[in-house]
Every structure is written in C-alpha cells, then in structure tokens.
Design a protein around this motif. Sequence first.
Motif, PDB file in Angstrom:
ATOM      1  N   LYS A 134      13.716 -22.498  -7.386  1.00  0.00           N
ATOM      2  CA  LYS A 134      13.404 -22.748  -5.980  1.00  0.00           C
ATOM      3  C   LYS A 134      14.649 -23.188  -5.209  1.00  0.00           C
ATOM      4  O   LYS A 134      14.840 -22.810  -4.046  1.00  0.00           O
ATOM      5  N   LYS A 135      15.516 -23.982  -5.842  1.00  0.00           N
ATOM      6  CA  LYS A 135      16.750 -24.393  -5.185  1.00  0.00           C
ATOM      7  C   LYS A 135      17.666 -23.205  -4.919  1.00  0.00           C
ATOM      8  O   LYS A 135      18.253 -23.086  -3.827  1.00  0.00           O
ATOM      9  N   LEU A 136      17.804 -22.338  -5.913  1.00  0.00           N
ATOM     10  CA  LEU A 136      18.661 -21.167  -5.738  1.00  0.00           C
ATOM     11  C   LEU A 136      18.147 -20.269  -4.612  1.00  0.00           C
ATOM     12  O   LEU A 136      18.935 -19.751  -3.808  1.00  0.00           O
ATOM     13  N   LEU A 180      21.288 -13.586  -7.594  1.00  0.00           N
ATOM     14  CA  LEU A 180      20.125 -14.471  -7.459  1.00  0.00           C
ATOM     15  C   LEU A 180      18.953 -13.986  -8.315  1.00  0.00           C
ATOM     16  O   LEU A 180      18.348 -14.768  -9.066  1.00  0.00           O
ATOM     17  N   VAL A 181      18.646 -12.701  -8.231  1.00  0.00           N
ATOM     18  CA  VAL A 181      17.511 -12.167  -8.989  1.00  0.00           C
ATOM     19  C   VAL A 181      17.763 -12.283 -10.482  1.00  0.00           C
ATOM     20  O   VAL A 181      16.862 -12.634 -11.257  1.00  0.00           O
ATOM     21  N   SER A 182      18.990 -12.019 -10.904  1.00  0.00           N
ATOM     22  CA  SER A 182      19.322 -12.121 -12.319  1.00  0.00           C
ATOM     23  C   SER A 182      19.184 -13.556 -12.830  1.00  0.00           C
ATOM     24  O   SER A 182      18.662 -13.799 -13.916  1.00  0.00           O
ATOM     25  N   LYS A 183      19.641 -14.525 -12.009  1.00  0.00           N
ATOM     26  CA  LYS A 183      19.522 -15.933 -12.400  1.00  0.00           C
ATOM     27  C   LYS A 183      18.066 -16.355 -12.523  1.00  0.00           C
ATOM     28  O   LYS A 183      17.682 -17.065 -13.459  1.00  0.00           O
ATOM     29  N   VAL A 184      17.259 -15.917 -11.582  1.00  0.00           N
ATOM     30  CA  VAL A 184      15.836 -16.274 -11.615  1.00  0.00           C
ATOM     31  C   VAL A 184      15.148 -15.605 -12.813  1.00  0.00           C
ATOM     32  O   VAL A 184      14.322 -16.212 -13.498  1.00  0.00           O
ATOM     33  N   ALA A 185      15.489 -14.354 -13.069  1.00  0.00           N
ATOM     34  CA  ALA A 185      14.865 -13.631 -14.186  1.00  0.00           C
ATOM     35  C   ALA A 185      15.196 -14.275 -15.535  1.00  0.00           C
ATOM     36  O   ALA A 185      14.376 -14.268 -16.447  1.00  0.00           O
ATOM     37  N   ASP A 186      16.401 -14.835 -15.651  1.00  0.00           N
ATOM     38  CA  ASP A 186      16.821 -15.446 -16.913  1.00  0.00           C
ATOM     39  C   ASP A 186      16.289 -16.856 -17.093  1.00  0.00           C
ATOM     40  O   ASP A 186      16.418 -17.431 -18.181  1.00  0.00           O
ATOM     41  N   LEU A 231       8.240 -16.017  -3.675  1.00  0.00           N
ATOM     42  CA  LEU A 231       9.216 -16.385  -2.656  1.00  0.00           C
ATOM     43  C   LEU A 231      10.440 -15.491  -2.745  1.00  0.00           C
ATOM     44  O   LEU A 231      10.972 -15.017  -1.726  1.00  0.00           O
ATOM     45  N   LEU A 232      10.875 -15.220  -3.967  1.00  0.00           N
ATOM     46  CA  LEU A 232      12.014 -14.321  -4.158  1.00  0.00           C
ATOM     47  C   LEU A 232      11.669 -12.903  -3.704  1.00  0.00           C
ATOM     48  O   LEU A 232      12.495 -12.226  -3.070  1.00  0.00           O
ATOM     49  N   TRP A 233      10.474 -12.449  -4.008  1.00  0.00           N
ATOM     50  CA  TRP A 233      10.063 -11.106  -3.614  1.00  0.00           C
ATOM     51  C   TRP A 233      10.017 -10.976  -2.091  1.00  0.00           C
ATOM     52  O   TRP A 233      10.370  -9.926  -1.539  1.00  0.00           O
ATOM     53  N   GLU A 283      12.470  -8.560   2.711  1.00  0.00           N
ATOM     54  CA  GLU A 283      13.118  -8.718   4.015  1.00  0.00           C
ATOM     55  C   GLU A 283      14.461  -8.010   4.047  1.00  0.00           C
ATOM     56  O   GLU A 283      14.800  -7.323   5.008  1.00  0.00           O
ATOM     57  N   ILE A 284      15.237  -8.173   2.976  1.00  0.00           N
ATOM     58  CA  ILE A 284      16.546  -7.526   2.923  1.00  0.00           C
ATOM     59  C   ILE A 284      16.393  -6.020   2.716  1.00  0.00           C
ATOM     60  O   ILE A 284      17.151  -5.215   3.252  1.00  0.00           O
TER      61      ILE A 284
END
Length: 598
Positions: free
Chosen positions: A156-158, A181-187, A198-200, A205-206
């Motif tokens: 959530k912080k990232l 960011l996605v790679s860090k969250v996935a790991d 939230l990431l999705w 948006e991007i």
Amino acid sequence: MWRSRARALLLLRSSIPRSPPPHPPPHPTPTLTRAPPPRFLSRFLSSSPDPIPDATSSSADPFADAASSSPLDDATEAGEDSLSSMWEETGDADDIFASPGGADAVADDEEVARVRAVVEATPEDKIASTLADMVVDFNEPLLAAVLLAAEQCSCKKLISLFNYAAKNNPASKSLSNLEILVSKVADSDEIDKMDAYLLWDSVKEIGSVPGSVSTPLLNEMIAIFWKLEKSKAALEVFAKFDEFGCTPDSNSYYLVIEAARKKSMFRSACEVCEKMIGSGCFPNGEKVGRIVTFLCDGKKVKVAHSLYLAAKEKTTQIPKSALDFLVSALARNDETIGTALELLEEYQGESLKHAGKSFATVVHALCRTNKVEDANNLLTRMVQLEEYQGESLKNADKTFTTVIHGLCRKKKLQDAKTLLMRMVDLGPAPGKAVFNFVITALSKQGDMEDAKGLMRLMESEGVSPDIYTYSVLMSGYAKGGMIDEAHALLCEAKKIHPKLNRVCYHILIRGYCKMEEFEKAIECVKEMRKDGLLPNVDEYDKLIQSLCLKAMDWRRAEKLLEEMEDSGLCLKGITRSLIAAVKELEAEAMQSKASQEA
C-alpha cells in the motif's frame, strides 16, 4: 558543477604528452586522482557519457612547446589556459558530460535515501501528506530509485508513493516505473486484495493512453489476482489487452486459465482456450498438459481435445500423464469413444510401452457401448504391449473379464470361449467371475455339456465352483427337463458348500412341479427344512398352485397351507381362493356323479 569541471580537468591533464623533466623537483608534485563514482541503479542511468571533444582538433596545438622545451609548470599553465578556452568554445562542463537523457537522467543518492527513509517510517495513510511537506520533485529516475530501494515498505505504501509521484510529476509515471511497482507488489508475500485492486486502478488509469502498458506488466497483474484467487479480476485484466493495445502471449493465456481454475470457471477457461488456439500461441508442453487435465476435470473434453491437436501442430508435446487423462476422459463419454480410440495411435516409441492403462480404459468403454468386437480386437493389441509381458500380464485380468462378459451378452459364445481358453493357456489366469459368465451364457443357450465341461475345467485350474455356478447349471438342466441331473448337482454342491442358499432348492421345486412330480417337489421342501432353510412364500405358493391347477389335489394343498401358517407365513389371497375353488369343484363333481347314479 564543480565535480564536472574537476573531471574535465583530470581527463585533459591525462591527455597532455609530457617529457621527463631534466631536474626532478625537490618535492614531488601531488596529482589529483578520483575514483569513478558508484553507478547505483544502472538500469535507469545512461550507459555512457557524451564523448569529450578532441583537444587536438584546434588549428594551433596549445601543448607543442610544452612537450618539447618548457618546464612542467609552464606546461601546466598552458594546459589550464587551453582548458579555459575549451569552456568558452563548448559551453558549460555539465553540458559536455551530461548523459543522453539530460540532467534529470541520474537520481541523487542522498535524495533517494532521504525519501526512502521517510516513506518507510510514515504510516500508510499519511504518505501523500508527508511527501507534500517534504517538497520533493519526483522525476522519473528518482521515483524508480526509491521504488527499488524501499525494501521495508508495504504494498500500500509503494502504491501510494507511485500515485503521489504521478500526480506531482506526470512524467514520472512511465512504463518502466509502473513495471517496477507491479513487480514489487507481485513478489510481496503480504499483498491483499485491496492492494491488488488499488494497483489495478492505477494501471487502468495509465493504460488509457495507448502504449503506456505492456504485455508482461498485464501478465504480472493476472498473476497477482491468480495468487489471491480472484479469478474474475484476472479475467477482467485479460479482457483489457485489446483496449490497451497489447497482444496476449503464451504466459497470458496460461496465467488466466490457471486463475479461472482456482474457482472452477470452466466456461471462461474454455473461451480463453479457444482464443489461444486461434492465436496459435501456446505455452510449453507441461503447461498445456495442465490445461488439458483441467478441462477434462470439467468435462470439457472436446475443447481439451482441440487444444491437444492445435498444440501438436505447433510441435508442442504434452506429458504422457496428460494424454492418459485425456484418453480416459474421452472414453467416459459415449459420444467421444471413437476419438479416444483414435488417440491411442498417438502412443509411439517409449510411451507405447506403458500405454496399457489407456488401452484398457478404451476397451472397457467399447464394451459398455456394446462394441465388443472392436474391444476384442483392441484387447489383442493391448496384450502385445511391453507393459503386459511376463508376470505383468496378470494386471489385464479385469480387461479380459470385461470383454468376455460383453461377448456373452452379445451371444458371441464361441469368441468368449476362445478368449477364455487363451487365458487358461497363456494368462492371465481366469477367476470365478469369467468362468461363471461363460457357463451362464452356455446354460441359457441350453448347451449344458459345454457348460458342465467348463465347470470341470474350472476345478482343474484350481478354482472352486461357487454356489452361483451350481445354481446356474441346475437351472439350465431344469429348464431342459433334465431334473435328475439338476438334483445330482445339488447333492454335489452340498458336499462342497455345507450351507446352500434357497435358490438351489427353489430351482428344483419349480422343476419338479413343471414335470408334475409333486411328491419329489414336496420331498425337496422337507429336505430344505432339514438343511436349515425355511421355505418362503414363493416355494409354497408355486407348489400349492401346481397341486391345484395340475393335480387338482386340494388336500395336499390344504396340508401345505397349514404348514405355512404354523411357520408364520401368509399365503396370497388368490392362491388361498384357488384351494377353495378346487375343493368346490370336486364337491360339485361328486354331487353330480351321485345324482347320475340315482
């Protein structure tokens, strides 16, 4: 600025040709040396600086005199004068040594450490306000460096850091940063569904700008939802590929099908599978095998078969275990047994040596659908496999039994006998069941000599006939009018099996009644009682009806009725009425005869 100027000076000095001085100075001149700075986050830094302009390209060589005759101090002074002229010609040194990406292409290590420390120490819900108080200008390299360096941050912080930086400087929300960011969250092992959603939202948006997201990034999102068992969200990501201008690859198809597997969403998995077949883009054979197995579990055997054939065209070979599963699933469906039979041709070489299970499955399926001739032919092929050579042939006994049973049902008795004799001669050794199938079929057909001969063969093979074997033979003899032979078998059976069932006696009672040998039928009832079996209503009913209808003997019928009542049995009303009717008929006949005589 000063670092760039110093670096230029060092490089320029090192390029000046120098002659050894005639007289060494009393004190050695100190030289300025500086190790190259460490290149942190080299992935996001320029690979090489711009080339330094060639100092020798000027029309007048500023160091010619210094190299030949001037003292060292004069040479240094001349070099410094040349350096000053270079500043004027080429501009500021920062521009000379800048990386191709410009001044912003390198993140300041101190700034990265400062932002990282604040993010790690700040609560999740106060990230945005704390960063706003710091007045940080997030450029693309700075955000990338912080994301990579922040090891103690929650997902959530990232995500909050990325969203704030993107709002502060839209240029920072690049594809490379989003992939980090996605790679860090996935790991992360601490990700929850709220973080994933939230990431999705950020990715969507991007992704509204064409070219802003990539196929590997979307694959990572599918993997995240797969990990969280959010199958519908994974399917939503897959559905966005076209909208985002991305093309699914083999990993995309595999990951989304595996995500659908978590919730047994077979229909959705089939739709994705059909798209994968249409694209011709398949994962490796192991993964295709997993998909085939999953579809077979959901009874989607036709789609699984289509996937197998399409992958085969692309030379993608699934594991033998998956092929076995596919054949078994096709064989369970009556409509696809023919397809299962065709797939047996796929076993070649080493896999054919151990394809017995698949062959046996198809044999059983063919027998189930009364295609016993095809089953018999396939069984002949099956026993030639290396898997069934020697002692291993005993593993095929159930398959032999199934085929022989099917042949008996179809009244292919000669084929059944041939196959049974093949078992006796070559194996696997036949058991009671397979003998009883053939003996029963022969008895029903009235071929009692062959049937009894098989029972003797059964005994010679060390297989003891059971009560069922004797009862079947007794029934065949009784139906053929050979009631004495049936009774002889009963006596033989009593020697082997001390306690018989009532079926054997029932067969004899009905046989004697059919032959109108009622005394022997009554003797069978007594013998039945003597052997510890109480006759039931059926035996009494059959015997009383035969006495009344064939012998018109209501007296013995009444006696049997009294015997029944003493045993607590209740005769059917219609049979009881039959006794009374025969009795009345006899009384009327006697009265009529007496009247005639008078």
